[in-house]
Design a protein around this motif. Structure first.
Motif, PDB file in Angstrom:
ATOM      1  N   GLN A 188       0.829  -1.335   0.055  1.00 49.27           N
ATOM      2  CA  GLN A 188       0.047  -0.046  -0.063  1.00 49.27           C
ATOM      3  C   GLN A 188       0.746   1.182   0.019  1.00 49.27           C
ATOM      4  O   GLN A 188       1.272   1.813   1.065  1.00 49.27           O
ATOM      5  N   PRO A 189       1.297   1.774  -1.262  1.00 50.06           N
ATOM      6  CA  PRO A 189       2.281   2.682  -1.102  1.00 50.06           C
ATOM      7  C   PRO A 189       1.884   3.991  -0.641  1.00 50.06           C
ATOM      8  O   PRO A 189       2.483   4.847  -0.155  1.00 50.06           O
ATOM      9  N   GLU A 190       0.531   4.319  -0.572  1.00 50.69           N
ATOM     10  CA  GLU A 190       0.068   5.797  -0.179  1.00 50.69           C
ATOM     11  C   GLU A 190      -0.017   5.894   1.527  1.00 50.69           C
ATOM     12  O   GLU A 190      -0.049   6.819   1.952  1.00 50.69           O
ATOM     13  N   ALA A 191       0.299   4.548   1.970  1.00 56.34           N
ATOM     14  CA  ALA A 191       0.455   4.597   3.350  1.00 56.34           C
ATOM     15  C   ALA A 191       1.960   4.865   3.852  1.00 56.34           C
ATOM     16  O   ALA A 191       2.374   4.541   5.028  1.00 56.34           O
ATOM     17  N   ARG A 192       2.960   5.285   3.000  1.00 58.66           N
ATOM     18  CA  ARG A 192       4.321   5.175   3.145  1.00 58.66           C
ATOM     19  C   ARG A 192       4.519   6.184   4.286  1.00 58.66           C
ATOM     20  O   ARG A 192       5.448   5.831   5.138  1.00 58.66           O
ATOM     21  N   GLY A 193       4.057   7.350   4.449  1.00 61.61           N
ATOM     22  CA  GLY A 193       4.361   8.525   5.493  1.00 61.61           C
ATOM     23  C   GLY A 193       3.760   7.742   6.750  1.00 61.61           C
ATOM     24  O   GLY A 193       4.658   8.035   7.696  1.00 61.61           O
ATOM     25  N   MET A 194       2.654   7.366   7.103  1.00 63.34           N
ATOM     26  CA  MET A 194       2.640   6.805   8.483  1.00 63.34           C
ATOM     27  C   MET A 194       3.168   5.509   8.557  1.00 63.34           C
ATOM     28  O   MET A 194       3.664   5.482   9.853  1.00 63.34           O
ATOM     29  N   LEU A 195       3.648   4.580   7.791  1.00 63.32           N
ATOM     30  CA  LEU A 195       4.449   3.552   8.203  1.00 63.32           C
ATOM     31  C   LEU A 195       5.901   3.905   8.373  1.00 63.32           C
ATOM     32  O   LEU A 195       6.499   3.191   9.225  1.00 63.32           O
ATOM     33  N   GLN A 196       6.243   4.962   7.765  1.00 63.00           N
ATOM     34  CA  GLN A 196       7.736   5.410   7.884  1.00 63.00           C
ATOM     35  C   GLN A 196       7.858   5.957   9.273  1.00 63.00           C
ATOM     36  O   GLN A 196       8.799   5.695   9.955  1.00 63.00           O
ATOM     37  N   THR A 197       6.860   6.667   9.977  1.00 66.91           N
ATOM     38  CA  THR A 197       6.954   7.224  11.184  1.00 66.91           C
ATOM     39  C   THR A 197       6.830   5.896  12.195  1.00 66.91           C
ATOM     40  O   THR A 197       7.662   5.911  13.244  1.00 66.91           O
ATOM     41  N   ILE A 198       6.027   5.050  12.142  1.00 65.44           N
ATOM     42  CA  ILE A 198       6.193   3.782  13.022  1.00 65.44           C
ATOM     43  C   ILE A 198       7.411   3.176  12.807  1.00 65.44           C
ATOM     44  O   ILE A 198       7.825   2.592  13.894  1.00 65.44           O
ATOM     45  N   ALA A 199       7.941   2.956  11.745  1.00 73.09           N
ATOM     46  CA  ALA A 199       8.935   2.039  11.651  1.00 73.09           C
ATOM     47  C   ALA A 199      10.149   2.819  12.184  1.00 73.09           C
ATOM     48  O   ALA A 199      11.084   2.238  12.893  1.00 73.09           O
TER      49      ALA A 199
END
Length: 68
Positions: free
Chosen positions: A35-46
């Motif tokens: 899901q490429p559009e969730a990159r920003g949220m996933l990057q913060t969590i990572a």
């Protein structure tokens, strides 16, 4: 003798966060690929997970010096 055991303990305590960081970024890459559009949220969590896992290794290092 106790100092050697403390550094052995640090070496062992660094293995866990190392594996954890690998799992965190593997999940991040998998999530972005799905899901490429969730990159920003996933990057913060990572990055938050990376910081917490790395803090565990630093605590192990500090305890190796404190308890020798």
């Amino acid at each position: 003798m106790e100092g050697n055991i403390a550094f052995l303990g640090y070496g062992l305590s660094a293995i866990g966060p190392g594996i954890g960081i690998g799992l965190i970024f593997a999940a991040y890459i998998n999530g972005v690929a799905r899901q490429p559009e969730a990159r920003g949220m996933l990057q913060t969590i990572a990055f938050t997970g990376f910081a917490l896992a790395e803090a565990l290794a630093l605590f192990g290092l500090v305890f190796a010096f404190v308890f020798q």
